[in-house]
Enzyme design. Sequence first.
Site, PDB file in Angstrom:
ATOM      1  CE  LYS A 206      -3.599   2.211   2.759  1.00  0.00           C
ATOM      2  NZ  LYS A 206      -4.569   2.092   3.847  1.00  0.00           N
ATOM      3  CD  GLU A 212       9.154  -5.843   7.489  1.00  0.00           C
ATOM      4  OE1 GLU A 212       8.929  -4.712   6.974  1.00  0.00           O
ATOM      5  OE2 GLU A 212       8.758  -6.146   8.625  1.00  0.00           O
ATOM      6  N   GLY A 267      -5.040  -1.941   5.067  1.00  0.00           N
ATOM      7  CA  GLY A 267      -4.197  -3.060   4.626  1.00  0.00           C
ATOM      8  C   GLY A 267      -4.866  -4.413   4.821  1.00  0.00           C
ATOM      9  NE  ARG A 268      -6.870  -4.180  10.911  1.00  0.00           N
ATOM     10  CZ  ARG A 268      -6.250  -3.014  11.033  1.00  0.00           C
ATOM     11  NH1 ARG A 268      -5.118  -2.796  10.384  1.00  0.00           N
ATOM     12  NH2 ARG A 268      -6.749  -2.054  11.799  1.00  0.00           N
ATOM     13  CD  GLU A 353      -2.313  -5.176  11.532  1.00  0.00           C
ATOM     14  OE1 GLU A 353      -1.273  -5.842  11.568  1.00  0.00           O
ATOM     15  OE2 GLU A 353      -2.797  -4.744  10.481  1.00  0.00           O
ATOM     16  CG  HIS A 384      -4.155 -36.110  16.560  1.00  0.00           C
ATOM     17  ND1 HIS A 384      -4.268 -37.415  16.988  1.00  0.00           N
ATOM     18  CD2 HIS A 384      -5.179 -35.903  15.677  1.00  0.00           C
ATOM     19  CE1 HIS A 384      -5.298 -37.976  16.365  1.00  0.00           C
ATOM     20  NE2 HIS A 384      -5.861 -37.084  15.567  1.00  0.00           N
ATOM     21  CE  LYS A 512       4.278  -1.037   8.079  1.00  0.00           C
ATOM     22  NZ  LYS A 512       3.431  -0.640   6.971  1.00  0.00           N
TER      23      LYS A 512
HETATM   24  C1  G6Q Z   1      -2.710  -3.835   7.860  1.00  0.00           C
HETATM   25  C2  G6Q Z   1      -1.470  -3.280   8.364  1.00  0.00           C
HETATM   26  C3  G6Q Z   1      -0.222  -4.002   7.914  1.00  0.00           C
HETATM   27  C4  G6Q Z   1       0.176  -3.683   6.478  1.00  0.00           C
HETATM   28  C5  G6Q Z   1       1.615  -4.142   6.263  1.00  0.00           C
HETATM   29  C6  G6Q Z   1       2.093  -3.880   4.856  1.00  0.00           C
HETATM   30  O1  G6Q Z   1      -3.800  -3.390   8.088  1.00  0.00           O
HETATM   31  O2  G6Q Z   1      -1.412  -1.936   8.113  1.00  0.00           O
HETATM   32  O3  G6Q Z   1      -0.307  -5.384   8.056  1.00  0.00           O
HETATM   33  O4  G6Q Z   1      -0.683  -4.297   5.578  1.00  0.00           O
HETATM   34  O5  G6Q Z   1       2.432  -3.501   7.183  1.00  0.00           O
HETATM   35  O6  G6Q Z   1       1.996  -2.524   4.527  1.00  0.00           O
HETATM   36  P1  G6Q Z   1       2.174  -2.051   3.048  1.00  0.00           P
HETATM   37  O7  G6Q Z   1       1.089  -2.644   2.227  1.00  0.00           O
HETATM   38  O8  G6Q Z   1       2.115  -0.549   3.077  1.00  0.00           O
HETATM   39  O9  G6Q Z   1       3.505  -2.557   2.588  1.00  0.00           O
END
Ligand code: G6Q
Length: 556
Positions: A206, A212, A267-268, A353, A384, A512
């Site tokens: 996003k 990462e 994001g989620r 989250e 199990h 972050k």
């Molecule tokens: C989701 C969070 C988080 C995000 C990641 C990746 O709601 O904000 O999980 O999706 O940190 O972020 P980017 O899409 O900006 O790389």
Amino acid sequence: MSDLINSPAWNALKAHYEEIKDTHMRDMFNDDPERFEKFSTNFNDILLDYSKNRITDKTLGLLMDLARQSDIEGWRGKMFGGEPINCTEGRSVLHVALRNRSNQPVMVDGENVMQDVNAVLAQIRGFSERVRSGEWRGYNGERIKTIINIGIGGSDLGPKVVCESMSPLAQRGLKIHFVSNADATHLVETLKFVVPENTLFVISSKSFATQETMLNAHSARKWFLDLVGNEKAIARHFVAVSTNIEAAKEFGIDPRNVFEFWDWVGGRYSLWSAIGLPIALYLGMDHFEELLAGAHDMDRHFAEAPLEQNMPVILAMLGIWYNNFFDAQSHGIMPYSQYLQGLPAYLQQLDMESNGKTIDRGGHRVDYLTGPIIWGQSGTNGQHAFFQLLHQGTKPVPSDFLIPALSQNPLGLHHRVLFSNCLAQTKALMLGKKYTEALAEMEAEGMSKAEMEEVIQHKVFDGNKPTNTIMFERLTPRTLGAILAMYEHKVFVQGIVWNINSFDQWGVEYGKVLAGQIQQDLAQPGDVDNHDSSTNGLVNYRKKFYFKNLDTRKPD
Ligand code: G6Q
């Protein structure tokens, strides 16, 4: 004391808890042969059986009073209406617009966003069809055979759970991988089995700034260039999904191959947006649209069904009953479907989250429990491993059991065994085993009185452990879309009752930036003393190994 704790609906539930806390579900079932009919509901092919909960008609009535007192209907209208309910970021929350198959206008800041949504969907269709048909080829004319999504968190877990659980629908000969971890192992191990000529990287972020993802994207780019040696070839093998078009261009991605989404998509909650591009590539756009349609069906149900028959609302209020009145700390997700093995991890992010918050919408510290710890595993494996604790541990773990009525892989007796295990577990968790029953079993085994006395207490099961069973005809994109949307709305309802903002994630943002200083400290030789003694000690211990013989190793 907060308004919530002081409220009439909360206090009524508190008093009711005292009345009901010692009642056993076994007796509730014995007393009412209609209990299943009363406490189950259908939507499309999905059945929600919530009869194995520690509830009566009165409980449900009081829980719905709390939902109404929290103005669930009003807040639901605000979300669908595009109001900026993500108050700490001043944003609308409109993942529902991404799957708005009715195409009714959805307004953000006075503008209908449906045009943009549909334009990106058309772009996804066009591109995915070109790749899948072989019209889009790698730099040397080879057909794309491998898709690698590089993203993390919300830019990874959603498309991953959908692609994994729908893998029987994937195009033959097409493989997909999801690389998320900063640990190079994730990328290195994935790249071991692919060749650049037929690989397409989707860089999903996003922000296009997540450390990462950028690290993995640059390492993938380097791997590609080292093997191919041609910058121009990048355009055929790297595409991006982002709200940050400029940053994607700077990375070297052809602007025509950047798929946009918007800051009103969290994001989620983004798998329904262009973040779903890997889904369209792997499963086909028609299946992606089916997924959207299933989610839209659930949106309509959530928006229109009376609270008493509204699946997300029922699940949310039952969760609140255990979380806040029984002090349950966690909630289990047990999919009896190998295809859904990624669901607990996906729901962990969605729920934890969103509702892992301590400060309410008014900026005050809450004086009640908010989001539970979400965990779980696919059945029958979990049986199990950790189910022992569900049956006889000291902590209550209300759980959802999900199971298809029909298997995608009807092989011998497998599904019958899977299915009966699922039902046997929820039945045993509800009924338990009485002293007299355990005794009769041991007598039948011919045990002596002394032997029986020694072990009998260990063979008694309290039962009275609540579960929901969510059954659907079979796992299709449409059903999966509806189930994921059902959980999104469940989380939304709980967030409203707890008076928190389910749509920000300051803890993630904090994470972050946290590593920056330590990263710098690690780069220089010599001990550091600028942190707490534990962090100093750990940094210095790593340095001892890192700087030893550095000249004979590649720096990392
Ligand atoms: C989701 C969070 C988080 C995000 C990641 C990746 O709601 O904000 O999980 O999706 O940190 O972020 P980017 O899409 O900006 O790389």
